[in-house]
Write an enzyme that holds these catalytic residues in place. Structure first.
Site, PDB file in Angstrom:
ATOM      1  N   GLY A 164      40.522  42.943  37.721  1.00 36.42           N
ATOM      2  CA  GLY A 164      42.078  42.871  37.837  1.00 36.42           C
ATOM      3  C   GLY A 164      42.167  41.999  39.196  1.00 36.42           C
ATOM      4  CB  ILE A 165      44.938  40.590  41.277  1.00 32.78           C
ATOM      5  CG1 ILE A 165      44.952  39.373  42.319  1.00 32.78           C
ATOM      6  CG2 ILE A 165      45.886  41.643  41.139  1.00 32.78           C
ATOM      7  CD1 ILE A 165      44.075  38.391  42.188  1.00 32.78           C
ATOM      8  N   GLY A 166      42.860  41.528  43.404  1.00 33.99           N
ATOM      9  CA  GLY A 166      42.828  41.969  44.534  1.00 33.99           C
ATOM     10  C   GLY A 166      41.433  42.281  45.355  1.00 33.99           C
ATOM     11  CB  ALA A 167      40.222  43.901  48.308  1.00 31.96           C
ATOM     12  CB  ILE A 168      38.258  46.818  44.294  1.00 34.22           C
ATOM     13  CG1 ILE A 168      38.716  47.576  45.552  1.00 34.22           C
ATOM     14  CG2 ILE A 168      37.349  47.374  43.411  1.00 34.22           C
ATOM     15  CD1 ILE A 168      39.040  49.048  45.189  1.00 34.22           C
TER      16      ILE A 168
ATOM     17  CD  GLU B 242      45.991  42.915  32.771  1.00 32.24           C
ATOM     18  OE1 GLU B 242      46.776  43.003  33.960  1.00 32.24           O
ATOM     19  OE2 GLU B 242      45.790  44.051  32.186  1.00 32.24           O
TER      20      GLU B 242
ATOM     21  N   GLY C 295      47.594  46.542  32.346  1.00 34.18           N
ATOM     22  CA  GLY C 295      46.621  46.478  31.152  1.00 34.18           C
ATOM     23  C   GLY C 295      45.687  47.582  31.751  1.00 34.18           C
TER      24      GLY C 295
END
Length: 434
Positions: free
Chosen positions: A214-218, A237, A335
């Site tokens: 996905g998106i973001g820091a992790i 996605e 998703g």
């Protein structure tokens, strides 16, 4: 009439283009960094003459004035993904929210939210009259297909992405040219907590795995720890700058993808200008509608799929809450369920839920004895395989209730572990099995 003549005859100002939107219409706008801001701004100028216009979209990364006074008297946001500029309106009743799996959002446009208009952002037409939806193919492709009115904001800043991303000039009613760049999303700053999570997640990833991030820091932290892996693939996605870096370095080649060898399969993208330029005419990346990208029956055609998704809270039963904070809507399912199921169905697939062990500067454990009152379950306990925090990896699939509670407590923050054990006994009547 040639496509050039059609384009020229329908090339208008933003104000003229949105003058064709009438009261009571339902419309969609482009997703995330592909929001056609010039068209939206022009539409807001008509607030005094319109009423009952409903606007839907997913992740909002630009201001949403239609959620605020005095605009919300004329417009109503119907959200399918809560975000910073819309979250307050949803939770205060000035906007509505539809829970929906990402892959099923396009079908809304012919069911309960039939589209009257679609506002999209595209690249300039090529020599054949085709424009690319650029970084937002996801639900925009279906919106163009079914909407009665299609208005395109045309910008040279939109990369010409490949795959099933193209819209022909003849499919669009009005064109508005702009020099406004795409919204950029800079890489997040990473803390020691996120780096710890990234390292633990990366320990579950092998050479040749096909990744969904996905998106973001992790996710960015995970990518930092994959520089020693080889021949990885992407079926996701969305992607951002981190994937670009690993592709340039040769760690991601997509060579072992069974479905589309050699190709990153993507629904949408968010990132920096450098990233958007890299996507332009890049044959190693292909964008497809989300009905394809997020379909578990499509995902499972790749072996070794590893899905990495986030959570807000996980209880000791293994239930994942990823889109609500207590009774308040925070984001949406996106998703997560699509890829959890797709990874489960993939040969040697793995599904990972990753989250920091605490919130509120360490005062609250995000692994809880039970979810809060009013907090919806995003992924059921039946589907969770791995849970990862900065303290380690918990395997839940195939474990008894007592075993999974013990595994989750082991990856909780140390200061909460004794409390969680006691709360487990008090609530469920049994102790975690060490």
């Amino acid at each position: 009439m040639s496509w050039q003549e059609h384009y020229k005859s329908r090339l208008v100002s933003a104000a003229e283009a949105v003058s064709h939107i009438k009261s009571g219409m339902k419309l969609s706008t482009g997703h995330a960094c592909a929001n056609p801001t010039k068209l939206v701004d022009a539409l807001m100028e008509r607030k005094d003459e319109l009423s009952g216009v409903q606007i839907t979209h997913m992740v909002p990364l630009t201001p949403a004035p239609y959620c605020e006074e005095p605009y919300c008297r004329s417009f109503r946001h119907v959200s399918v993904f809560s975000g910073g500029s819309t979250r307050g309106a949803i939770n205060e009743g000035r906007a509505d929210f539809i829970p929906r799996l990402f892959r099923r959002i396009p079908s809304l446009f012919t069911e309960t939210f039939p589209l009257d208009a679609a506002l999209i952002k595209v690249s300039p037409p090529d020599k054949h009259g085709y424009m690319s939806l650029g970084i937002s193919v996801d639900y925009s492709k279906e919106a163009v297909r079914v909407a009665k009115l299609v208005i395109a904001e045309v910008s040279s800043h939109v990369p010409r992405t490949l795959g099933d991303s193209f819209v022909h000039v003849s499919e669009v009613d009005y064109f508005v040219e702009t020099n406004e760049p795409l919204v950029e999303l800079p890489p997040p700053a990473l803390t020691d907590v996120e780096m710890g999570i990234g390292k633990n997640v990366a320990s579950l990833i092998n050479d040749g795995d096909c990744l969904q991030l996905g998106i973001g820091a992790i996710p960015d932290a995970v990518l930092r720890f994959l520089t020693d892996k080889n021949d990885m693939g992407i079926h996701s996605e969305m992607i951002s700058d981190g994937v670009m870096g690993l592709m340039k370095a040769g760690n991601i080649t997509n060579s072992r993808n069974q479905l589309l060898p050699g190709k990153c399969v993507i629904g949408f993208a968010m990132g920096t200008k450098e990233f958007y330029n890299w996507l332009d005419d890049n044959p190693a990346t292909e964008f497809y509608p989300i009905t394809f990208v997020n379909d578990p029956l499509v995902i499972k055609q790749n072996d070794n799929v590893v899905s990495v998704n986030s959570a807000i809270t996980i209880d000791l039963l293994g239930q994942v809450a990823a889109d609500m904070m207590g009774p308040k809507q925070f984001s949406a399912v996106g998703g997560q369920n699509d890829f959890v199921l797709g990874a489960m169905m993939s040969k040697n697939g793995r599904s990972i839920i990753a989250l920091p062990a605490t919130a509120a500067k360490g005062k609250v454990s995000r692994i809880a004895v039970a979810l809060e009152r009013g907090q919806a379950v995003t992924t059921t306990r039946n589907d969770v395989q791995y849970v990862v925090t900065e303290y380690g990896v918990a395997l839940l699939r195939g474990m008894t209730m007592r075993q999974r509670a013990a595994a989750l407590i082991k990856v909780a923050a140390p200061q909460f572990r004794d409390q969680l054990r006691q709360e487990c006994i008090d609530l469920y009547g049994w102790a975690p099995e060490e």
